[in-house]
Design an enzyme around this catalytic site. Structure first.
Site, short mmCIF file in Angstrom:
data_model
loop_
_atom_site.label_atom_id
_atom_site.label_comp_id
_atom_site.label_asym_id
_atom_site.label_seq_id
_atom_site.Cartn_x
_atom_site.Cartn_y
_atom_site.Cartn_z
CG ASN A 177 -11.61 4.17 -7.10
OD1 ASN A 177 -11.69 4.63 -6.15
ND2 ASN A 177 -10.44 3.56 -7.67
CB CYS A 178 -15.64 3.43 -2.27
SG CYS A 178 -15.92 2.47 -1.14
CD1 TRP A 179 -18.17 3.36 -7.28
CD2 TRP A 179 -18.36 1.75 -8.47
NE1 TRP A 179 -17.66 3.85 -8.61
CE2 TRP A 179 -17.78 2.91 -9.35
CE3 TRP A 179 -18.54 0.46 -9.33
CZ2 TRP A 179 -17.54 2.85 -10.84
CZ3 TRP A 179 -18.17 0.41 -10.67
CH2 TRP A 179 -17.71 1.71 -11.56
CB SER A 214 -15.91 -2.67 -2.03
OG SER A 214 -16.84 -2.10 -2.87
#
Length: 500
Positions: free
Chosen positions: A388-390, A393
């Site tokens: 879930n980095c997208w 950020s």
């Protein structure tokens, strides 16, 4: 001008998501067949295919306009307006495919692009046409020789097509078709390739027998011929390619080999068949009895065996092949051990590094089960996960922008999220995003941010003025967001570096 035919989209399976490889070659000589360079092209597959097919692909929702009455369909096609710039046509079509707003407009009859050009049934601007092609597979790793590929190529308003294949229809954004035609749109979906090896994932792709070597010919067609057929050949083995003409020659050679006597050659000397063969073999006639015929056959067999044995004894230069692994030699064993030692050490180091890296990665991404979010620099973000980095950020950056959601319900959840984190807002936002953006192993940051911004409105203004010529530029909405609160240098038309 760039060759638009170099960019095509494969349906239902595309080698890359969302656009096809730029180095795909089109063979304009034969529009029904083409060869691809070193990879298996896109193949038409049904969703019933199991295995890694559904894992490596994502379903994209779009629409299609079915074939209506001839005059109605022709009028709709003539009113299609995408963009006068071919490059913008490709970009808008790609964006429409990503966000599920693409429409397939099929003509009323199955004719070629040239035929529709003569009838005057073409869009006003360049548009992406869908073509059906039969592509050859040169990888020699597929059980089938040809695959069906559906690809997109640009069609000019004058009927000039920069691709080839059997014409299916036009793929355009939904904003390009007239308003009265949108009532006949039907929901449709296509499957696009997300990643992996270049080429299509079919049931027979990259599959061959374990014992089958990678040759340019079939191993079953290898025959052994007599050296008398070619005096200049160093190797008596003749490799016969898999063609119809040479197959007939191979069969004749095999048939003749059964009736000939084995003859060997030595250096400076040629052995011939002894005269005893003719004297010991009587001439068969119709009056001979069955017992006499049997005796004659036994005599011929004995002579053949004697000649073959003498020929083998007369060739002292022939050495029997042996396996080097079976040779008991201490020097060879020591040499093999020394050569394998660096490889074994490297393999052990790789295994140790992989174990340490996996342990560190697990410890870094380990999140307590009761933790759902965290706060950094005054902004809230969901808990850290590996995929879930997208999402994290994008949400952190968007909280610093003066935006408002067009939907009143989403705006209330957004205010609740900014005040103290609201999981309902995150769930609803992720659920409303297109499936082509969110993947099992993560998501596309730029595409998700663009989708986020498209759901919002901005009450922002920015004024720009050149300090030399006095030209002013007033920015509003999303254009002003990128300059909001910053002093950004800008180059004026008078070649003066002005500032806000």
């Amino acid at each position: 001008m760039a060759k638009m035919g170099k960019y095509g989209l494969g349906f239902k399976w595309a080698p890359e998501f969302p656009w096809m490889l730029p180095n795909a070659s089109e063979k304009l000589g034969n529009p029904e067949r083409s060869e691809e360079d070193g990879f298996c092209p896109s193949a038409a597959q049904e969703p019933k295919v199991k295995g890694k097919t559904l894992v490596n692909h994502v379903r994209v929702d779009c629409s299609r306009l079915p074939a209506l009455e001839c005059c109605v369909q022709s009028a709709i096609i003539r009113d299609i307006f995408v963009d006068e710039d071919p490059q913008k046509v490709e970009a808008s079509t790609m964006m429409a495919l990503q966000f599920g707003s693409a429409v397939l407009v099929k003509p009323s009859k199955r004719l070629s692009v040239q035929a529709w050009a003569k009838l005057g049934v073409l869009p006003k601007t360049p548009a992406m046409g869908l073509f059906k092609r039969f592509c050859l597979c040169n990888t020699r790793e597929c059980v089938c020789d040809a695959h069906v590929a559906f690809q997109l190529f640009t069609v000019q308003p004058d009927g000039v097509c920069l691709g080839n294949g059997r014409f299916i229809g036009w793929f355009v954004p939904v904003t390009a078709i007239p308003e009265y035609a949108k009532q006949w749109l039907q929901p449709w979906s296509i499957l696009l390739r997300k990643g992996g090896n270049k080429g299509s994932v079919t049931s027979g792709h990259s599959r061959r027998a374990v014992t089958m070597p990678v040759y340019d010919f079939n191993a079953t067609d290898v025959v052994y011929a007599d050296e008398n057929q070619d005096d200049d050949a160093d190797d008596p083995v003749v490799l016969v390619a898999d063609t119809q003409e040479e197959d007939g020659v191979a069969k004749e050679q095999v048939d003749s080999a059964d009736s000939e006597i084995c003859v060997a050659h030595t250096v400076g000397q040629e052995m011939t068949e002894p005269d005893a063969v003719g004297s010991q073999t009587p001439i068969a006639s119709a009056e001979e009895t069955e017992v006499g015929e049997a005796c004659d056959r036994e005599g011929i067999a004995e002579v053949k065996a004697t000649v073959c044995a003498d020929a083998l004894d007369a060739c002292p230069d022939q050495v029997e092949a042996f396996d080097i692994e079976k040779v008991e030699d201490s020097i060879l064993s020591e040499l093999q051990t020394e050569l394998n030692a660096p490889a074994d050490k490297t393999y052990e180091d790789v295994l140790a590094f992989d174990a340490i890296y996996s342990e560190t990665l697990s410890a870094f991404y380990a999140v307590p089960s009761d933790e759902t979010h965290f706060k950094v620099c005054g902004f809230y973000s969901p808990a850290i996960e590996r995929t879930n980095c997208w999402l994290r950020s994008t949400l952190i950056v968007m909280q610093s922008l003066p935006l408002e959601f067009k939907d009143l319900g989403m705006q209330k959840l957004w205010l609740s999220y900014k005040a103290g984190y609201d999981q309902c807002f995150v769930d609803k936002l992720v659920k409303s995003a297109p499936k082509s953006i969110i993947l099992p192993q993560g998501g596309y940051v730029a595409d998700f941010a663009y989708f986020f911004l498209s759901q919002c409105s901005f009450k922002v203004h920015a004024n720009w003025r050149c300090l030399k010529c006095g030209m002013e530029l007033k920015l509003q909405g999303l254009d002003a967001v990128f300059f909001y609160g910053d002093v950004v240098s800008h180059m004026c038309k008078c070649s003066f570096k002005a500032y806000f």
